[in-house]
Design an enzyme around this catalytic site. Sequence first.
Site, PDB file in Angstrom:
ATOM      1  N   SER A   1       0.753  -1.337   0.079  1.00 10.90           N
ATOM      2  CA  SER A   1       0.110  -0.008   0.199  1.00 10.90           C
ATOM      3  C   SER A   1       0.868   1.093   0.182  1.00 10.90           C
ATOM      4  CB  SER A   1      -1.087   0.105   1.204  1.00 10.90           C
ATOM      5  OG  SER A   1      -1.632   1.213   1.379  1.00 10.90           O
TER       6      SER A   1
ATOM      7  N   LYS B   1      -1.098  -0.904  -4.306  1.00 11.12           N
ATOM      8  CA  LYS B   1      -2.426  -0.056  -4.031  1.00 11.12           C
ATOM      9  C   LYS B   1      -1.747   1.383  -3.826  1.00 11.12           C
ATOM     10  CE  LYS B   1      -4.590   0.012   0.340  1.00 11.12           C
ATOM     11  NZ  LYS B   1      -5.387  -0.649   1.451  1.00 11.12           N
TER      12      LYS B   1
ATOM     13  N   LYS C   1      -2.841   4.922  -2.590  1.00  9.78           N
ATOM     14  CA  LYS C   1      -3.752   5.747  -1.805  1.00  9.78           C
ATOM     15  C   LYS C   1      -4.110   6.961  -2.768  1.00  9.78           C
ATOM     16  CE  LYS C   1      -4.142   3.630   1.806  1.00  9.78           C
ATOM     17  NZ  LYS C   1      -5.306   3.103   2.624  1.00  9.78           N
TER      18      LYS C   1
ATOM     19  N   ASP D   1      -7.229   2.936  -3.371  1.00  7.14           N
ATOM     20  CA  ASP D   1      -8.057   3.258  -2.114  1.00  7.14           C
ATOM     21  C   ASP D   1      -8.094   4.615  -1.529  1.00  7.14           C
ATOM     22  OD1 ASP D   1      -8.899   2.834   0.718  1.00  7.14           O
ATOM     23  OD2 ASP D   1      -7.128   1.863   1.509  1.00  7.14           O
TER      24      ASP D   1
ATOM     25  N   GLU E   1     -11.056   0.839  -3.632  1.00  2.63           N
ATOM     26  CA  GLU E   1     -11.430   0.407  -1.973  1.00  2.63           C
ATOM     27  C   GLU E   1     -12.109   1.579  -1.457  1.00  2.63           C
ATOM     28  OE1 GLU E   1      -7.938  -1.263  -0.127  1.00  2.63           O
ATOM     29  OE2 GLU E   1      -9.039  -0.966   1.903  1.00  2.63           O
TER      30      GLU E   1
ATOM     31  N   ASP F   1     -13.810  -1.581   2.759  1.00  2.00           N
ATOM     32  CA  ASP F   1     -12.930  -1.791   4.016  1.00  2.00           C
ATOM     33  C   ASP F   1     -13.596  -1.202   5.221  1.00  2.00           C
ATOM     34  OD1 ASP F   1     -11.135  -1.194   5.937  1.00  2.00           O
ATOM     35  OD2 ASP F   1      -9.439  -0.396   4.812  1.00  2.00           O
TER      36      ASP F   1
ATOM     37  N   LYS G   1     -10.120  -6.929   7.813  1.00  2.00           N
ATOM     38  CA  LYS G   1      -9.077  -6.558   8.891  1.00  2.00           C
ATOM     39  C   LYS G   1      -9.747  -7.071  10.175  1.00  2.00           C
ATOM     40  CE  LYS G   1      -7.370  -2.348   6.654  1.00  2.00           C
ATOM     41  NZ  LYS G   1      -7.521  -0.990   6.754  1.00  2.00           N
TER      42      LYS G   1
ATOM     43  N   GLY H   1      -4.212  -4.333   6.137  1.00  2.00           N
ATOM     44  CA  GLY H   1      -3.220  -3.877   7.259  1.00  2.00           C
ATOM     45  C   GLY H   1      -3.409  -2.780   7.863  1.00  2.00           C
TER      46      GLY H   1
HETATM   47  O1  OSB Z   1      -7.144   1.754   4.321  1.00  2.00           O
HETATM   48  O2  OSB Z   1      -6.214  -0.012   4.135  1.00  2.00           O
HETATM   49  C1  OSB Z   1      -6.365   0.941   4.690  1.00  2.00           C
HETATM   50  C2  OSB Z   1      -3.220   1.903   7.102  1.00  2.00           C
HETATM   51  C3  OSB Z   1      -4.073   2.665   7.962  1.00  2.00           C
HETATM   52  C4  OSB Z   1      -5.238   2.790   7.991  1.00  2.00           C
HETATM   53  C5  OSB Z   1      -6.077   2.375   6.808  1.00  2.00           C
HETATM   54  C6  OSB Z   1      -5.505   1.395   5.904  1.00  2.00           C
HETATM   55  C7  OSB Z   1      -3.875   1.614   5.884  1.00  2.00           C
HETATM   56  C8  OSB Z   1      -3.011   0.953   4.834  1.00  2.00           C
HETATM   57  C9  OSB Z   1      -1.933   0.195   5.484  1.00  2.00           C
HETATM   58  O3  OSB Z   1      -3.465   0.888   3.801  1.00  2.00           O
HETATM   59  C10 OSB Z   1      -1.560  -1.256   4.829  1.00  2.00           C
HETATM   60  C11 OSB Z   1      -0.668  -1.813   5.518  1.00  2.00           C
HETATM   61  O4  OSB Z   1      -0.600  -1.987   6.882  1.00  2.00           O
HETATM   62  O5  OSB Z   1       0.579  -2.005   4.843  1.00  2.00           O
HETATM   63 MG    MG Z   2      -8.420   0.603   3.111  1.00  2.00          MG
END
Ligand code: OSB
Ligand code: MG
Length: 392
Positions: free
Chosen positions: A138, A164, A166, A192, A217, A242, A266, A294
Site C-alpha cells: 500500500s 495499491k 492511496k 484506496d 477500495e 474496508d 481486517k 493491514g
Molecule cells: O485503508 O487499508 C487502509 C493503513 C492505516 C489505515 C488504513 C489503511 C492502511 C493501509 C496500510 O493501507 C496497509 C499496510 O498495513 O501495509
Molecule cells: Mg483501506
Amino acid sequence: MLQIERIILREIRLALKEPFRISSGVISERRICLLELHDASGVVGWSECVAGEQPNYTAETIDTAWMAIREWLAPRVLGKRLPGPEIIHALLSENIRGHNMAKAAVEMGCWDVASRIENVPLSRKLGGTRDRVITGISLGIQPTTDMIVERARKAHAAGYRKIKLKIQPGSDIEFVRAVRQALGPDVHLMADANSAYKIADAEHLAQLDEFDLIMLEQPLGQDDLVRHAQLQRRMKTPICLDESIIDIDRAEDMIALGAGKIINIKPGRVGGFTVSKAIHDLCLRNAIPVWCGGMFESGVGRGHNVALASLPNFTLPGDLSPSARYWERDIVKPEWTMDEDGMVHVPLDRPGIGVSVDVDRIEDLTLRREDCVPASAFDRRTSDVEVGGGAR
Ligand code: OSB
Ligand code: MG
C-alpha cells in the site's frame, strides 16, 4: 479450555521508515498497544490492538481502546474458565457496543493462547490451508506523480504482487494514469480512497474504469452502503469495502445491495477472528473474494494477519508487507520477510503466531504498562453489593 489470569497492556512506539499519507491524515510513528496474555496453564500469548492515534480511520484510538480493554473487556474474560476462543467475541459483545479493535485485541490474544495450548500453528487453529500468502503493498499519497511512479516501480521490482495507491480528490486520476503507464497493463493495480469522495463524484470516479484496476477500495463513507451500490452500478471497476464492513451484517448488506464485489477483511475492524472467519465463509458461499488488509501492524499483529490470510478464500494479495518495509527493526524474531514470488511464508513449525516476541526489546520500548488481573474476591463482593442496590 482457557483461563486467562493476567493481561499486560503495554504501549510502545515505532517510527515508520517513511511517513504515510492517506486521504484522512498522515502517520509517521505508530503508537502500538500490545497485549501479553497469561493463561492459568502457564502458556503466554500475544496480540496487538490496531487502533491508531487519531480517530480518522474508525472512531477508535489507542487511548479509547486501552480504556475499553481495562474497564470493560478484560474483566469479562479474566479469571473465568472458558471453553475456547470461539465464544470470546459473543462474551465481549453482550451489551458492549462498538470498540471492535479493543475487542479484537483481547479475542485474538485468546486465539493465540488457545493455539499454543493445543500446540498447533494459529493458522491451522483458524482453519488455514495455505503455507504461503500472496502479498501486496500500500503506497501513501505523494506530492507528485513522479514520486508515486518511482515508488510503484520500486515496489514492482521488489516482487509485490499488487500495488495499491492511496488517492484523494486532487491526487487521483492523473496519479493512477501515471503508474499504469509506467508499469504496463499486466500489473495488479488498485486504488484506496479511505472514504474521501461523495456520491456526487460518481462521474469523476468512473474515469478510473479506463485503468483496469483490480478494485477501488472504500470510495465513499463508512455508512454509505446504499450510495456504494449506486456508485457500483455506474462503474465497471469492482468496489471493495474496508471501513464499511464492521460486522457480518454489514457484509450481508453489501452482498444484498450490490454495494461492492470484494471485501478487505481486517480482523481488528470486525472485532476479531470469529467474525473474520464468518465473513470469510459468507463471502466464499457468495463467490466474493476477500483479502487481508493491514493497519501498519508490528510483527505481532502481522502474525495474526498472516494466519488469517492462510484461509482458502483469501485469494487476492493482502496488505501484508514484510517487516523491513515498515520498520528499521521489528519486535519479533525472525522478522517477516517476502520471497522472490511476493509471498510471505506461514510459520507452520511452531504453535501460535509462529514468531518469537522480543520481550526485552519491548520492555525497553515500553512507555506505559498496566496489568489487568481478575477482580479480587473482595472487589467482587463490593461490586455485587453495588449491583444489588441495597437488597439486603
Ligand atoms: O485503508 O487499508 C487502509 C493503513 C492505516 C489505515 C488504513 C489503511 C492502511 C493501509 C496500510 O493501507 C496497509 C499496510 O498495513 O501495509
Ligand atoms: Mg483501506
